[in-house]
Design a protein around this motif. Structure first.
Motif, mmCIF file in Angstrom:
data_model
loop_
_atom_site.group_PDB
_atom_site.id
_atom_site.type_symbol
_atom_site.label_atom_id
_atom_site.label_comp_id
_atom_site.label_asym_id
_atom_site.label_seq_id
_atom_site.Cartn_x
_atom_site.Cartn_y
_atom_site.Cartn_z
ATOM 1 N N VAL A 74 0.977 -1.226 -0.065
ATOM 2 C CA VAL A 74 -0.079 0.148 -0.038
ATOM 3 C C VAL A 74 0.808 1.356 0.037
ATOM 4 N N HIS A 75 1.941 1.077 0.823
ATOM 5 C CA HIS A 75 2.990 2.184 0.721
ATOM 6 C C HIS A 75 3.574 2.613 -0.549
ATOM 7 N N LEU A 76 3.917 1.572 -1.397
ATOM 8 C CA LEU A 76 4.520 1.708 -2.406
ATOM 9 C C LEU A 76 3.678 2.304 -3.437
ATOM 10 N N LYS A 77 2.241 1.886 -3.547
ATOM 11 C CA LYS A 77 1.129 2.528 -4.532
ATOM 12 C C LYS A 77 0.892 3.837 -4.198
ATOM 13 N N ALA A 78 0.972 4.357 -2.949
ATOM 14 C CA ALA A 78 0.685 5.577 -2.501
ATOM 15 C C ALA A 78 1.972 6.678 -2.878
ATOM 16 N N LEU A 79 2.900 6.142 -2.762
ATOM 17 C CA LEU A 79 4.348 6.803 -3.134
ATOM 18 C C LEU A 79 4.319 7.024 -4.794
ATOM 19 N N ARG A 80 3.990 6.003 -5.369
ATOM 20 C CA ARG A 80 3.819 5.820 -6.793
ATOM 21 C C ARG A 80 2.889 7.211 -7.349
ATOM 22 N N ARG A 81 1.571 7.122 -6.697
ATOM 23 C CA ARG A 81 0.512 7.811 -6.835
ATOM 24 C C ARG A 81 0.927 9.455 -6.649
ATOM 25 N N HIS A 82 1.601 9.594 -5.578
ATOM 26 C CA HIS A 82 1.951 10.855 -4.974
ATOM 27 C C HIS A 82 3.053 11.475 -5.981
ATOM 28 N N PHE A 105 26.056 3.552 -22.655
ATOM 29 C CA PHE A 105 25.482 4.519 -21.447
ATOM 30 C C PHE A 105 23.756 4.454 -21.801
ATOM 31 N N LEU A 106 23.391 4.438 -20.704
ATOM 32 C CA LEU A 106 21.862 4.160 -20.563
ATOM 33 C C LEU A 106 21.291 5.323 -19.871
ATOM 34 N N ILE A 107 20.435 6.283 -20.246
ATOM 35 C CA ILE A 107 19.750 7.039 -19.385
ATOM 36 C C ILE A 107 18.340 6.705 -19.147
ATOM 37 N N MET A 108 17.860 6.590 -17.916
ATOM 38 C CA MET A 108 16.713 6.055 -17.536
ATOM 39 C C MET A 108 15.635 7.049 -16.651
ATOM 40 N N PRO A 109 14.503 7.083 -17.160
ATOM 41 C CA PRO A 109 13.383 7.660 -16.329
ATOM 42 C C PRO A 109 13.121 6.989 -14.973
ATOM 43 N N LEU A 110 12.481 7.355 -14.114
ATOM 44 C CA LEU A 110 12.150 6.827 -12.944
ATOM 45 C C LEU A 110 11.239 7.677 -12.135
ATOM 46 N N LEU A 111 10.508 7.240 -11.333
ATOM 47 C CA LEU A 111 9.517 7.787 -10.308
ATOM 48 C C LEU A 111 10.322 7.986 -8.986
ATOM 49 N N ALA A 112 11.089 7.066 -8.438
ATOM 50 C CA ALA A 112 11.814 7.290 -7.380
ATOM 51 C C ALA A 112 13.327 6.659 -7.155
ATOM 52 N N CYS A 113 14.125 7.116 -6.528
ATOM 53 C CA CYS A 113 15.323 6.295 -6.366
ATOM 54 C C CYS A 113 15.868 6.748 -4.759
ATOM 55 N N ASP A 114 16.318 5.814 -4.272
ATOM 56 C CA ASP A 114 16.720 5.936 -2.780
ATOM 57 C C ASP A 114 18.296 6.275 -3.054
ATOM 58 N N ILE A 115 19.151 6.531 -1.891
ATOM 59 C CA ILE A 115 20.501 6.713 -1.873
ATOM 60 C C ILE A 115 21.423 5.649 -2.100
ATOM 61 N N TYR A 116 20.926 4.570 -2.147
ATOM 62 C CA TYR A 116 21.326 3.249 -2.384
ATOM 63 C C TYR A 116 21.177 2.864 -3.975
ATOM 64 N N GLY A 117 20.646 3.566 -4.779
ATOM 65 C CA GLY A 117 20.578 3.074 -6.184
ATOM 66 C C GLY A 117 19.257 2.397 -6.464
#
Length: 195
Positions: free
Chosen positions: A3-11, A123-135
């Motif tokens: 549920v947390h991940l779904k909410a994070l994605r939506r936000h 070299f690959l440039i990737m889009p994302l929704l979120a990333c943490d400090i561990y990659g």
């Protein structure tokens, strides 16, 4: 998916869509200024990059810069048979004439062409929704980049580019199939990770 991940994605989807054109332009310029100083990018010849569609960092200037530096530019195309990304080389003329088709998911893809495997890229440039400090990277949820990179014999340098608010301070849960980044670039920061 929790549920947390779904909410994070939506936000984050909502926050990304709310970025103004002016903010996007500034973010794009700041990311490009840092990108061109990266040795791994300078030495790369074959660049995989996305066409922005959902509020991600705009890639227009990056693509134009790659052509100016005589780098080969490859765009992703979803292969419906294996749900992996195939990389189609495009020309400057193709890019400027916007010779793309719309995928049912809403993003643009190169017109059907012979795609290369991600292993051929430097070299690959990737889009994302979120990333943490561990990659740990969270994408849009389709798993296309993860499936594609999992099958790579030779993996290109993986750079995520994102707005500053997409860098998450808490550690994100990493599944066994998740493919981590080598580095993250935001308008104000560059983070390098151990993969």
């Amino acid at each position: 998916m929790s549920v947390h991940l779904k909410a994070l994605r939506r936000h984050l989807r909502h926050q990304r869509r709310a970025v103004s054109k002016f903010q996007q332009k500034q973010a794009q310029q700041k990311v490009l200024q840092q990108l061109i100083r990266l040795k791994s990018f300078q030495h790369a010849k074959k660049i995989g990059v996305y066409l922005h569609a959902f509020g991600e960092i705009n890639t227009n200037q990056i693509i134009e810069y790659c052509f100016k530096q005589h780098k080969e530019v490859y765009l992703p195309m979803i292969c419906t048979m294996n749900q992996q990304l195939h990389w189609v080389r495009i020309s400057l003329q193709q890019y400027r004439n916007k010779r793309f088709s719309y995928h049912p998911f809403g993003m643009q893809e190169p017109m059907a062409g012979r795609g290369a495997h991600v292993s051929t890229l430097d070299f690959l440039i990737m889009p994302l929704l979120a990333c943490d400090i561990y990659g740990t990277r969270i994408g849009m949820g389709g798993g296309f980049y993860d499936k594609t990179l999992a099958s790579a014999i030779h993996s290109p340098f993986r750079l995520g580019i994102a707005h500053d608010f997409q860098l998450i301070k808490q550690r994100l849960h990493r599944e066994t199939w998740d493919q981590p980044l080598d580095a993250l670039l935001t308008p104000s920061r560059y983070l390098s990770f151990k993969r």
